[in-house]
Design a protein around this motif. Structure first.
Motif, PDB file in Angstrom:
ATOM      1  N   PRO A   1       9.283  40.503  39.636  1.00  0.00           N
ATOM      2  CA  PRO A   1       8.490  40.815  40.837  1.00  0.00           C
ATOM      3  C   PRO A   1       9.326  40.687  42.118  1.00  0.00           C
ATOM      4  N   ASN A   2       8.931  41.449  43.139  1.00  0.00           N
ATOM      5  CA  ASN A   2       9.608  41.379  44.435  1.00  0.00           C
ATOM      6  C   ASN A   2       9.239  40.117  45.200  1.00  0.00           C
ATOM      7  N   ILE A   3       8.082  39.557  44.891  1.00  0.00           N
ATOM      8  CA  ILE A   3       7.620  38.330  45.542  1.00  0.00           C
ATOM      9  C   ILE A   3       7.190  37.360  44.450  1.00  0.00           C
ATOM     10  N   VAL A   4       7.605  36.106  44.594  1.00  0.00           N
ATOM     11  CA  VAL A   4       7.242  35.075  43.625  1.00  0.00           C
ATOM     12  C   VAL A   4       6.702  33.855  44.364  1.00  0.00           C
ATOM     13  N   ASP A   5       5.963  33.041  43.657  1.00  0.00           N
ATOM     14  CA  ASP A   5       5.445  31.786  44.202  1.00  0.00           C
ATOM     15  C   ASP A   5       6.515  30.712  44.045  1.00  0.00           C
ATOM     16  N   ASP A   6       7.011  30.205  45.160  1.00  0.00           N
ATOM     17  CA  ASP A   6       8.082  29.215  45.135  1.00  0.00           C
ATOM     18  C   ASP A   6       7.657  27.923  44.450  1.00  0.00           C
ATOM     19  N   VAL A   7       6.374  27.583  44.518  1.00  0.00           N
ATOM     20  CA  VAL A   7       5.884  26.384  43.829  1.00  0.00           C
ATOM     21  C   VAL A   7       6.067  26.553  42.327  1.00  0.00           C
ATOM     22  N   THR A   8       5.701  27.707  41.816  1.00  0.00           N
ATOM     23  CA  THR A   8       5.865  27.983  40.384  1.00  0.00           C
ATOM     24  C   THR A   8       7.344  27.977  40.004  1.00  0.00           C
ATOM     25  N   VAL A   9       8.178  28.569  40.842  1.00  0.00           N
ATOM     26  CA  VAL A   9       9.620  28.595  40.580  1.00  0.00           C
ATOM     27  C   VAL A   9      10.163  27.171  40.483  1.00  0.00           C
ATOM     28  N   ARG A  10       9.728  26.322  41.379  1.00  0.00           N
ATOM     29  CA  ARG A  10      10.204  24.929  41.353  1.00  0.00           C
ATOM     30  C   ARG A  10       9.713  24.193  40.117  1.00  0.00           C
ATOM     31  N   LEU A  11       8.503  24.504  39.659  1.00  0.00           N
ATOM     32  CA  LEU A  11       8.000  23.897  38.428  1.00  0.00           C
ATOM     33  C   LEU A  11       8.790  24.379  37.213  1.00  0.00           C
ATOM     34  N   ILE A  12       9.140  25.654  37.198  1.00  0.00           N
ATOM     35  CA  ILE A  12       9.985  26.193  36.122  1.00  0.00           C
ATOM     36  C   ILE A  12      11.326  25.479  36.136  1.00  0.00           C
ATOM     37  N   ALA A  13      11.894  25.294  37.330  1.00  0.00           N
ATOM     38  CA  ALA A  13      13.164  24.574  37.451  1.00  0.00           C
ATOM     39  C   ALA A  13      13.025  23.145  36.924  1.00  0.00           C
ATOM     40  N   GLY A  14      11.860  22.546  37.105  1.00  0.00           N
ATOM     41  CA  GLY A  14      11.626  21.209  36.564  1.00  0.00           C
ATOM     42  C   GLY A  14      11.695  21.175  35.052  1.00  0.00           C
ATOM     43  N   VAL A  15      11.134  22.190  34.407  1.00  0.00           N
ATOM     44  CA  VAL A  15      11.211  22.279  32.945  1.00  0.00           C
ATOM     45  C   VAL A  15      12.668  22.485  32.517  1.00  0.00           C
ATOM     46  N   VAL A  16      13.379  23.362  33.205  1.00  0.00           N
ATOM     47  CA  VAL A  16      14.791  23.592  32.899  1.00  0.00           C
ATOM     48  C   VAL A  16      15.581  22.297  33.103  1.00  0.00           C
ATOM     49  N   LEU A  17      15.260  21.554  34.140  1.00  0.00           N
ATOM     50  CA  LEU A  17      15.920  20.274  34.394  1.00  0.00           C
ATOM     51  C   LEU A  17      15.709  19.310  33.228  1.00  0.00           C
ATOM     52  N   VAL A  18      14.478  19.188  32.774  1.00  0.00           N
ATOM     53  CA  VAL A  18      14.182  18.289  31.654  1.00  0.00           C
ATOM     54  C   VAL A  18      14.985  18.700  30.419  1.00  0.00           C
ATOM     55  N   LEU A  19      14.991  19.996  30.112  1.00  0.00           N
ATOM     56  CA  LEU A  19      15.744  20.470  28.948  1.00  0.00           C
ATOM     57  C   LEU A  19      17.249  20.255  29.133  1.00  0.00           C
ATOM     58  N   GLY A  20      17.729  20.465  30.359  1.00  0.00           N
ATOM     59  CA  GLY A  20      19.150  20.255  30.645  1.00  0.00           C
ATOM     60  C   GLY A  20      19.552  18.797  30.499  1.00  0.00           C
ATOM     61  N   VAL A  21      18.723  17.892  31.003  1.00  0.00           N
ATOM     62  CA  VAL A  21      19.004  16.459  30.871  1.00  0.00           C
ATOM     63  C   VAL A  21      18.968  16.055  29.400  1.00  0.00           C
ATOM     64  N   LEU A  22      17.978  16.541  28.672  1.00  0.00           N
ATOM     65  CA  LEU A  22      17.869  16.239  27.244  1.00  0.00           C
ATOM     66  C   LEU A  22      19.096  16.739  26.486  1.00  0.00           C
TER      67      LEU A  22
END
Length: 170
Positions: free
Chosen positions: A7-28
């Protein structure tokens, strides 16, 4: 399942939550030496960068189960820089996966640290490193303005945000 483009526009809150999941997986992956998780992340990043959040299992999980439980109002932002950031994530996790399969631990660890730092900055501080690189590439002309008109004209984006906040909703 209908798969759309990014999409041309995204919800930054959702993006940050996705980054949180990626962070958890990266730390693991890094803490437990579970390098196969980089292959999982690589697949997700490739799907997200290539076909948009609707193709990403992580983004779909966040959209369906996590975002509805977060009371923050949507904060819309341009999609192309986020797609660029997802592409960087795809390249890094593909490189980590290739290094792991080749038996090279040092590159996996180095990339693993980056794959903790970058999503941590996004999730916790709202700093998108890929977006900063995207903006720099636009400034020097390597990414044309036509790719993201809103990105090129920050004044227009700020004015639109102010207008949207001032406009009453029914």
């Amino acid at each position: 399942m209908r798969i759309s483009r990014f999409p041309n526009i995204v919800d930054d809150v959702t993006v940050r939550l996705i980054a949180g999941v990626v962070l958890v997986l990266g730390v693991l992956a890094l803490a437990a030496h579970q390098w196969w998780l980089y292959a999982v992340l690589a697949a997700d990043f490739v799907l997200r960068a290539g076909w948009g959040p609707s193709a990403s299992p992580v983004a779909r999980f966040v959209g369906r189960f996590v975002r509805p439980r977060v009371a923050a109002a949507p904060r819309y932002t341009a999609g192309p820089p986020k797609r660029f950031a997802a592409t960087i994530g795809a390249v890094l996790t593909l490189a980590a996966t290739g290094s792991w399969l080749a038996g090279e631990a040092v590159p996996v660890v180095v990339i693993g640290v980056v794959m903790v730092v970058f999503p941590a900055l996004e999730a916790l501080a709202g700093i998108c490193v890929g977006c900063l690189v995207f903006a720099g590439l636009m400034r020097i002309g390597l990414i044309p303005e036509s790719v993201c008109v809103d990105c090129a004209n920050i004044g227009r984006r700020a004015a639109a945000r102010t207008t949207a906040q001032a406009t009453p909703t029914a």
